[in-house]
Design a protein around this motif. Structure first.
Motif, PDB file in Angstrom:
ATOM      1  N   SER A 202       0.848  -0.973  -0.161  1.00 17.95           N
ATOM      2  CA  SER A 202      -0.078   0.112   0.155  1.00 17.95           C
ATOM      3  C   SER A 202       0.845   1.282  -0.137  1.00 17.95           C
ATOM      4  O   SER A 202       2.043   1.412   0.408  1.00 17.95           O
ATOM      5  CB  SER A 202      -0.835  -0.114   1.337  1.00 17.95           C
ATOM      6  OG  SER A 202      -1.934   0.714   1.093  1.00 17.95           O
ATOM      7  N   GLN A 203       0.305   2.067  -0.452  1.00 22.64           N
ATOM      8  CA  GLN A 203       1.133   3.656  -0.329  1.00 22.64           C
ATOM      9  C   GLN A 203       2.377   3.564  -1.264  1.00 22.64           C
ATOM     10  O   GLN A 203       3.452   3.959  -0.889  1.00 22.64           O
ATOM     11  CB  GLN A 203       1.206   4.015   1.024  1.00 22.64           C
ATOM     12  CG  GLN A 203       1.929   5.545   0.993  1.00 22.64           C
ATOM     13  CD  GLN A 203       1.113   6.743   0.360  1.00 22.64           C
ATOM     14  OE1 GLN A 203      -0.105   6.622   0.251  1.00 22.64           O
ATOM     15  NE2 GLN A 203       1.889   7.812   0.024  1.00 22.64           N
ATOM     16  N   ILE A 204       2.219   2.796  -2.283  1.00 18.09           N
ATOM     17  CA  ILE A 204       3.058   2.666  -3.349  1.00 18.09           C
ATOM     18  C   ILE A 204       3.104   4.051  -4.392  1.00 18.09           C
ATOM     19  O   ILE A 204       2.126   4.273  -4.934  1.00 18.09           O
ATOM     20  CB  ILE A 204       2.990   1.531  -4.141  1.00 18.09           C
ATOM     21  CG1 ILE A 204       2.839   0.208  -3.077  1.00 18.09           C
ATOM     22  CG2 ILE A 204       4.107   1.232  -5.495  1.00 18.09           C
ATOM     23  CD1 ILE A 204       2.422  -1.153  -3.881  1.00 18.09           C
ATOM     24  N   GLY A 238      -4.691  -3.530  -5.159  1.00 15.80           N
ATOM     25  CA  GLY A 238      -4.725  -2.019  -5.017  1.00 15.80           C
ATOM     26  C   GLY A 238      -3.234  -1.601  -4.671  1.00 15.80           C
ATOM     27  O   GLY A 238      -2.073  -2.232  -4.990  1.00 15.80           O
ATOM     28  N   GLY A 239      -2.980  -0.560  -3.760  1.00 10.64           N
ATOM     29  CA  GLY A 239      -1.755  -0.118  -3.449  1.00 10.64           C
ATOM     30  C   GLY A 239      -1.214   1.186  -4.056  1.00 10.64           C
ATOM     31  O   GLY A 239      -0.222   1.794  -3.482  1.00 10.64           O
ATOM     32  N   LEU A 240      -1.844   1.903  -4.813  1.00  8.27           N
ATOM     33  CA  LEU A 240      -1.534   3.084  -5.512  1.00  8.27           C
ATOM     34  C   LEU A 240      -1.326   4.107  -4.448  1.00  8.27           C
ATOM     35  O   LEU A 240      -2.537   4.304  -3.258  1.00  8.27           O
ATOM     36  CB  LEU A 240      -2.292   3.832  -6.421  1.00  8.27           C
ATOM     37  CG  LEU A 240      -2.077   3.499  -7.929  1.00  8.27           C
ATOM     38  CD1 LEU A 240      -2.696   4.426  -8.949  1.00  8.27           C
ATOM     39  CD2 LEU A 240      -0.384   3.810  -8.213  1.00  8.27           C
ATOM     40  N   THR A 272      -9.062  -4.441 -10.547  1.00  9.04           N
ATOM     41  CA  THR A 272      -8.071  -3.454  -9.571  1.00  9.04           C
ATOM     42  C   THR A 272      -8.794  -3.544  -8.039  1.00  9.04           C
ATOM     43  O   THR A 272     -10.201  -3.688  -8.188  1.00  9.04           O
ATOM     44  CB  THR A 272      -7.955  -2.142 -10.047  1.00  9.04           C
ATOM     45  OG1 THR A 272      -9.441  -1.511 -10.593  1.00  9.04           O
ATOM     46  CG2 THR A 272      -7.139  -2.405 -11.650  1.00  9.04           C
ATOM     47  N   GLU A 273      -8.046  -3.207  -6.998  1.00  9.50           N
ATOM     48  CA  GLU A 273      -8.665  -3.119  -5.880  1.00  9.50           C
ATOM     49  C   GLU A 273      -8.175  -2.021  -5.154  1.00  9.50           C
ATOM     50  O   GLU A 273      -7.622  -1.990  -4.061  1.00  9.50           O
ATOM     51  CB  GLU A 273      -8.214  -4.284  -4.841  1.00  9.50           C
ATOM     52  CG  GLU A 273      -8.773  -5.719  -5.619  1.00  9.50           C
ATOM     53  CD  GLU A 273      -7.974  -6.992  -4.641  1.00  9.50           C
ATOM     54  OE1 GLU A 273      -8.874  -8.028  -4.911  1.00  9.50           O
ATOM     55  OE2 GLU A 273      -7.059  -6.683  -4.054  1.00  9.50           O
ATOM     56  N   PRO A 274      -8.461  -0.776  -5.731  1.00 10.62           N
ATOM     57  CA  PRO A 274      -8.051   0.546  -5.065  1.00 10.62           C
ATOM     58  C   PRO A 274      -8.624   0.789  -3.704  1.00 10.62           C
ATOM     59  O   PRO A 274     -10.001   0.760  -3.617  1.00 10.62           O
ATOM     60  CB  PRO A 274      -8.102   1.744  -6.052  1.00 10.62           C
ATOM     61  CG  PRO A 274      -9.373   0.985  -6.894  1.00 10.62           C
ATOM     62  CD  PRO A 274      -8.916  -0.339  -7.027  1.00 10.62           C
TER      63      PRO A 274
HETATM   64  C1  LIG Z   1      -5.655  -3.451   1.633  1.00  9.77           C
HETATM   65  C2  LIG Z   1      -6.112  -4.165   0.277  1.00  9.77           C
HETATM   66  C3  LIG Z   1      -6.364  -3.331  -0.778  1.00  9.77           C
HETATM   67  C4  LIG Z   1      -6.225  -2.032  -0.996  1.00  9.77           C
HETATM   68  O1  LIG Z   1      -4.901  -1.337  -0.808  1.00  9.77           O
HETATM   69  P1  LIG Z   1      -4.733   0.532  -1.087  1.00  9.77           P
HETATM   70  O2  LIG Z   1      -3.522   0.445  -0.782  1.00  9.77           O
HETATM   71  O3  LIG Z   1      -5.718   1.019   0.009  1.00  9.77           O
HETATM   72  O4  LIG Z   1      -5.215   0.615  -2.370  1.00  9.77           O
HETATM   73  C5  LIG Z   1      -6.714  -4.037  -1.803  1.00  9.77           C
HETATM   74  N1  LIG Z   1      -6.563  -5.526  -1.940  1.00  9.77           N
HETATM   75  C6  LIG Z   1      -6.260  -6.269  -0.693  1.00  9.77           C
HETATM   76  C7  LIG Z   1      -6.166  -7.608  -0.863  1.00  9.77           C
HETATM   77  C8  LIG Z   1      -5.716  -5.628   0.316  1.00  9.77           C
HETATM   78  O5  LIG Z   1      -5.577  -6.232   1.605  1.00  9.77           O
END
Ligand SMILES: *Cc1c(COP(=O)(O)O)cnc(C)c1O
Length: 418
Positions: A202-204, A238-240, A272-274
């Motif tokens: 996260s916070q990439i 996710g992780g942006l 995507t999982e933002p």
């Molecule tokens: C926490 C998490 C995310 C979201 O991450 P962000 O850094 O908030 O975008 C997405 N997918 C999974 C599996 C997570 O655990």
């Protein structure tokens, strides 16, 4: 980009002075901007337009029903990590066929709930979980759609607590073992393989770790195809990152530019999982200064929001800008901005140079929309804050402030103490 700006010296959420909201709803108060939420969600939709995709908002970043409802209306899905999040997402109107379920500790009850709800897929994190999902599905005489969460062993260069895709982490299945696990999945009678999942942290703040991870995962997809296993869903997680201080993170368009060339000609649906990048800068935490306390060699600014309201500074040493809600010409001072909680770790900022703050004035803790309210607690028996959504000149209470009664609502006194 967000819609919190000063106009005539007053911080506004869209067209509403934050001071008005603080006076009306009290503090501590979470305030979200509708336009910002919309814009950030839409940025993902636009970036991946033209390629089959589903934007599954990470519910753990912010699970307010009104915010989830907004994303549902915009065509969004959900990335969930518990039965509770599944419940909240469904209640908010997110279609079950757009829900993906990750997390290393799914219980039988949670698995059964997700199967009954007919979610899009389980993102499976271990061999034993795969066997458990198969077992629960067999009991229910159904088949579970699964993806394996692959740990591509990538260091995304972010805070250790929010890095998830390296060998040392509890998340996912090491990429070296992926083929073996897919083989096992193919043998189990009550799961069917539909995809592959990664989420590296996260916070990439650069695109390259996402590209590196995708290259590794595509190699796996090709290896699987050579063995006759074709996947439909590619979930890149996710992780942006967002701007908290002076970071310049890539936006969804930049991410798409990095990923799309690798996906050309492949018959996949991209998931995507933002979380943070959609809601982080769409929310602020409004707090009131209670006391200025002079220590021996520092000044403490004591405010009415604590680590129970926003734990990120205490937990991750995270930086949040803190601005006075009403600007005035004044000198600067250096403060430790601390909450009322009885813990030395209860702070919102340390050694922070900021305009001299008066007792009783309102302050805005910026970029608090993600992992803010959703991580809040009742520690020190503090009722959790209210949440407000601003849309233009209008504002809506989207979560009531908890009351003292709420604090004891679930307690029970056993008969022998009555
Ligand atoms: C926490 C998490 C995310 C979201 O991450 P962000 O850094 O908030 O975008 C997405 N997918 C999974 C599996 C997570 O655990």
């Amino acid at each position: 980009m967000h819609h919190f700006h000063y106009r005539a010296g007053e911080l506004h959420a869209e067209d509403v002075p934050v001071r008005i909201l603080a006076e009306r709803y009290g503090t501590p108060l979470y305030v979200y901007s509708y336009q910002t939420l919309r814009r950030h969600f839409q940025a993902y939709e636009t970036a991946f337009d033209g390629y089959p995709h589903v934007t599954c908002f990470a519910v753990k970043a912010n699970s307010n029903s009104a915010i989830l409802r907004l994303f549902a209306k915009m065509g969004g899905g959900a990335d969930i990590v518990s039965g509770g999040e599944l419940f909240v997402a469904l209640k908010a109107g997110i279609p079950s066929q757009k829900i993906v379920y990750a997390g290393v500790g799914k219980t039988d009850d949670e698995i059964a709930f997700a199967l009954r709800s007919k979610i899009l897929m389980f993102n499976v994190e271990s061999e034993n979980e795969l066997r458990e999902i198969d077992k629960v599905a067999r009991r229910m005489q159904t088949k579970a759609p699964i993806a394996l969460r692959i740990n591509p062993d990538i260091d995304p260069g972010t805070h250790p607590y929010i890095t998830t895709g390296m060998k040392k982490h509890k998340f996912g299945i090491p990429i070296e073992m992926a083929l073996e696990y897919y083989r096992l999945a193919a043998k189990l009678g009550n799961v069917f393989v539909v995809g592959v999942h990664t989420h590296i942290g996260s916070q990439i703040t650069t695109v390259s770790p996402f590209v590196d991870a995708l290259e590794r995962v595509l190699r796996l997809i090709d290896d699987l195809a050579a063995r006759g296993v074709s996947l439909r869903y590619l979930d890149v997680g996710g992780g942006l990152g967002i701007t908290y201080q002076n970071e310049v993170p890539p936006d969804p368009q930049d991410l798409a530019k990095g990923l799309m060339p690798l996906l050309k000609g492949r018959n996949l649906t991209l998931i995507t999982e933002p979380g943070r990048s959609i809601v982080g800068n769409a929310g602020i935490l409004v707090t009131r200064s209670l006391y200025i306390k002079k220590g021996v060699d520092k000044k403490f600014l004591i405010v009415d929001a604590g680590m129970n309201d926003l734990i990120r500074p205490s937990l991750y040493d995270a930086y949040h800008n803190i601005f006075p809600v009403v600007k005035r010409k004044r000198k600067k001072a250096v403060y430790d901005v601390v909450g009322p909680i009885c813990e030395s770790g209860d702070f919102l900022a340390r050694g922070r140079e900021m305009p001299i703050v008066r007792q009783g004035e309102y302050l805005a803790v910026m970029s608090a929309g993600a992992y803010g309210f959703s991580m809040s607690s009742n520690y020190n028996s503090r009722p959790r804050a209210a949440e407000v959504l601003v849309k233009g000149e209008k504002h809506f209470l989207i979560r009531e402030r908890e009351t003292y009664d709420d604090l004891v609502r679930y307690d029970r006194i056993p008969p022998f103490l009555r």
